[in-house]
Each structure stands twice: as structure tokens, then as C-alpha cells.
Design a protein around this motif. Structure first.
Motif, PDB file in Angstrom:
ATOM      1  N   PHE A  31       6.041   6.258   0.662  1.00 18.85           N
ATOM      2  CA  PHE A  31       6.669   4.936   0.713  1.00 18.85           C
ATOM      3  C   PHE A  31       5.571   3.891   0.603  1.00 18.85           C
ATOM      4  O   PHE A  31       4.382   4.198   0.648  1.00 18.85           O
ATOM      5  N   PHE A  32       5.975   2.639   0.437  1.00 16.35           N
ATOM      6  CA  PHE A  32       5.046   1.515   0.409  1.00 16.35           C
ATOM      7  C   PHE A  32       5.230   0.672   1.660  1.00 16.35           C
ATOM      8  O   PHE A  32       6.338   0.570   2.196  1.00 16.35           O
ATOM      9  N   MET A  33       4.156   0.033   2.100  1.00 16.43           N
ATOM     10  CA  MET A  33       4.238  -0.909   3.214  1.00 16.43           C
ATOM     11  C   MET A  33       3.305  -2.080   2.941  1.00 16.43           C
ATOM     12  O   MET A  33       2.235  -1.920   2.348  1.00 16.43           O
ATOM     13  N   ASP A  34       3.717  -3.269   3.393  1.00 11.09           N
ATOM     14  CA  ASP A  34       2.880  -4.457   3.246  1.00 11.09           C
ATOM     15  C   ASP A  34       1.528  -4.246   3.924  1.00 11.09           C
ATOM     16  O   ASP A  34       1.453  -3.716   5.033  1.00 11.09           O
ATOM     17  N   LYS A  35       0.487  -4.707   3.271  1.00  5.26           N
ATOM     18  CA  LYS A  35      -0.858  -4.620   3.854  1.00  5.26           C
ATOM     19  C   LYS A  35      -0.984  -5.500   5.087  1.00  5.26           C
ATOM     20  O   LYS A  35      -1.702  -5.162   6.033  1.00  5.26           O
ATOM     21  N   VAL A  60       0.849  -1.185   0.000  1.00  5.85           N
ATOM     22  CA  VAL A  60       0.000   0.000   0.000  1.00  5.85           C
ATOM     23  C   VAL A  60       0.886   1.238   0.000  1.00  5.85           C
ATOM     24  O   VAL A  60       1.860   1.309   0.756  1.00  5.85           O
ATOM     25  N   ARG A  61       0.546   2.191  -0.842  1.00  8.33           N
ATOM     26  CA  ARG A  61       1.323   3.431  -0.882  1.00  8.33           C
ATOM     27  C   ARG A  61       0.855   4.364   0.234  1.00  8.33           C
ATOM     28  O   ARG A  61      -0.340   4.654   0.352  1.00  8.33           O
ATOM     29  N   ILE A  62       1.790   4.812   1.037  1.00 11.93           N
ATOM     30  CA  ILE A  62       1.515   5.774   2.099  1.00 11.93           C
ATOM     31  C   ILE A  62       1.975   7.138   1.587  1.00 11.93           C
ATOM     32  O   ILE A  62       3.153   7.321   1.301  1.00 11.93           O
ATOM     33  N   PRO A  63       1.066   8.108   1.435  1.00 16.69           N
ATOM     34  CA  PRO A  63       1.425   9.360   0.773  1.00 16.69           C
ATOM     35  C   PRO A  63       2.367  10.224   1.605  1.00 16.69           C
ATOM     36  O   PRO A  63       2.366  10.177   2.841  1.00 16.69           O
ATOM     37  N   ALA A  64       3.166  11.020   0.920  1.00 14.60           N
ATOM     38  CA  ALA A  64       4.074  11.946   1.582  1.00 14.60           C
ATOM     39  C   ALA A  64       3.276  12.980   2.371  1.00 14.60           C
ATOM     40  O   ALA A  64       2.131  13.302   2.040  1.00 14.60           O
ATOM     41  N   SER A 118      11.009   2.247   8.913  1.00 17.55           N
ATOM     42  CA  SER A 118      11.468   3.055  10.036  1.00 17.55           C
ATOM     43  C   SER A 118      10.355   3.135  11.080  1.00 17.55           C
ATOM     44  O   SER A 118       9.178   2.867  10.794  1.00 17.55           O
ATOM     45  N   GLU A 119      10.731   3.520  12.283  1.00 15.29           N
ATOM     46  CA  GLU A 119       9.737   3.690  13.338  1.00 15.29           C
ATOM     47  C   GLU A 119       8.696   4.724  12.946  1.00 15.29           C
ATOM     48  O   GLU A 119       7.495   4.537  13.167  1.00 15.29           O
ATOM     49  N   ALA A 150       9.168   4.444  -2.380  1.00 14.10           N
ATOM     50  CA  ALA A 150       8.340   4.707  -3.562  1.00 14.10           C
ATOM     51  C   ALA A 150       9.243   5.132  -4.719  1.00 14.10           C
ATOM     52  O   ALA A 150      10.241   5.829  -4.498  1.00 14.10           O
ATOM     53  N   PRO A 151       8.960   4.698  -5.938  1.00 15.55           N
ATOM     54  CA  PRO A 151       9.795   5.112  -7.072  1.00 15.55           C
ATOM     55  C   PRO A 151       9.754   6.614  -7.268  1.00 15.55           C
ATOM     56  O   PRO A 151       8.715   7.251  -7.065  1.00 15.55           O
TER      57      PRO A 151
END
Length: 226
Positions: free
Chosen positions: A35-39, A7-11, A94-95, A224-225
Motif C-alpha cells: 500500500f501507499f502512505m503519505d510521507k 511512499v510504497r510500503i511493501p507487502a 488501517s491500524e 497500491a495498483p
């Protein structure tokens, strides 16, 4: 590589820390690049695929409830979790990334909002006695604002950062990555063996790098690219 849904987490900026639940950590604004993070957390099925592909031994102490394919992989050290994420094409979060993915930018207490934990929202210790993990895709009603599952409860999740009790006092505003050195790494989220308050999106804890436990797991993130 592991078939995970990311899932993309927006800036943007969010409030990190919660004085009401954590007392000592200072509330402060943080800006993160997207960035992206696993669902979901990494499951035993995924981890066993990694172990077979890389020759990595399975953890020496299986959970008493057994290796269940769709339950989170536990008894995995910080280094093993990092190796898995690298193999899959990502990294440990990251935390700060872990907190933003759990609570969004509206300052909520728990991933699902401000309501106290209850059955159907999270897997946590409801009473003394034996409990266990739930499937990594359980508790959809407790999803974070971005749709990530079990960001509170089920298993503590390793973060990339070294743990520093006073890090918030001098952490940078943009993309904080934790202290340069330390004795233990941050874990976030609480677990099946945690009391309800520990499931708050801002709760911090730690584990030594070689530590293994039946309520320690992980999920991966990736840049994220550009």
C-alpha cells in the motif's frame, strides 16, 4: 490531488504489538498487501486547500499557536479526515498499516529504532508546560524504516478502524481491518503532548468519531495498483 509525497510500503509479514510497552495487546504476526502512505501528516496548507475546494468549514477551535501552513492540521474529526483523504484520492490507513509503516518488519520499538525519544527524533512532552506542534517535515532523524516522518509524536493520527481492546485476540492474519462496529476509532503515534513511552510504534489509543483536539491529526493511505 493534495500534492502529497506518498511512499510504497511493501507487502509482507510483520510483528504487530509489543508486550513490553503495551502489556495487554498480544504480539501477533500480520500479513499486509502493499500500500501507499503519505510521507508526512496533512498540513494546514493542504487542509485549507481542501476546505476551500469543498466548502468544508475549518475546525471551530483553532490551536492556540495558530494556523501555521506547514504544521499538521488538528481539531479535525475522524469523518472530516476521511473526507479529506477521499478528496485527495486516498483513504485513512488501517491500524495495522499505520503500525507497519511506523516500525517496518524488524520489531523495533520506535519508528527510528529502540533508542528512547529525544530532541531531534520526535516532538513530544519533554516537561510540563506549553508545547505545540512542529512542522510536518520536522525530525528527519526520527524517520521510520520507509522514510515516513513524525510517525511517533507531533500528533496522534486517525486510523480507519473501530477500536476494540481485545481485537488482537481474534483478528485475522491477513489485512486486518478492525472490528465491524464500535464506539471509538483508533489513533496512533502519540503527540506533542505525550510522554515518551506513548511514542512507541505499537501504542494504541482511541477517540470518539466527533472528537476534536489540538493533538489529533491524520495522514492518508491508498491501495497500491494491482
Amino acid at each position: 490531488a493534495d500534492g502529497a509525497v506518498v511512499v510504497r510500503i511493501p507487502a509482507g509479514e510483520f510483528l504487530m504489538g509489543n508486550r513490553d510497552t503495551e502489556r495487554t495487546p498480544l504480539e501477533h504476526d500480520v500479513y499486509l498487501s502493499d500500500f501507499f502512505m503519505d510521507k508526512t501528516g496533512v498540513s494546514w496548507e493542504q487542509y485549507m486547500t481542501f476546505a476551500a475546494a469543498t466548502g468544508t468549514p475549518l475546525p471551530p477551535h483553532p490551536p492556540y499557536w495558530g494556523f501555521i501552513d506547514d504544521h499538521p492540521a488538528v481539531y479535525v474529526t475522524w469523518a472530516e479526515a476521511g473526507n479529506y483523504c477521499e478528496w485527495a484520492g486516498g483513504r485513512l490507513p488501517s491500524e495495522a498499516e499505520r503500525e507497519k509503516a511506523a516500525r517496518g518488519d524488524d520489531g523495533r520499538k520506535f519508528p527510528w529504532g529502540d533508542r528512547e525519544p529525544e530532541a531531534g527524533l520526535a516532538q513530544f512532552r519533554k516537561s510540563w508546560g506549553y508545547e505545540a506542534t512542529a512542522p510536518v517535515d520536522a525530525n528527519p532523524a526520527g524517520a521510520s524504516p520507509y522514510g515516513l516522518l513524525n510517525m511517533g509524536g507531533n500528533v496522534w493520527e486517525w486510523c480507519a478502524d473501530w477500536y476494540g481492546a481485545d481485537y488482537y485476540e481474534n483478528s485475522p492474519y491477513r489485512n486486518p481491518a478492525g472490528p465491524a462496529t464500535g464506539m471509538a476509532h483508533v489513533v496512533r503515534g502519540g503527540s506533542w503532548d505525550s510522554r515518551p513511552s506513548v511514542l512507541s510504534a505499537s501504542c494504541r489509543s482511541w477517540g470518539h468519531p466527533g472528537y476534536r483536539d489540538g493533538d489529533f491529526g491524520f495522514r492518508c493511505a491508498m491501495n497500491a495498483p494491482e
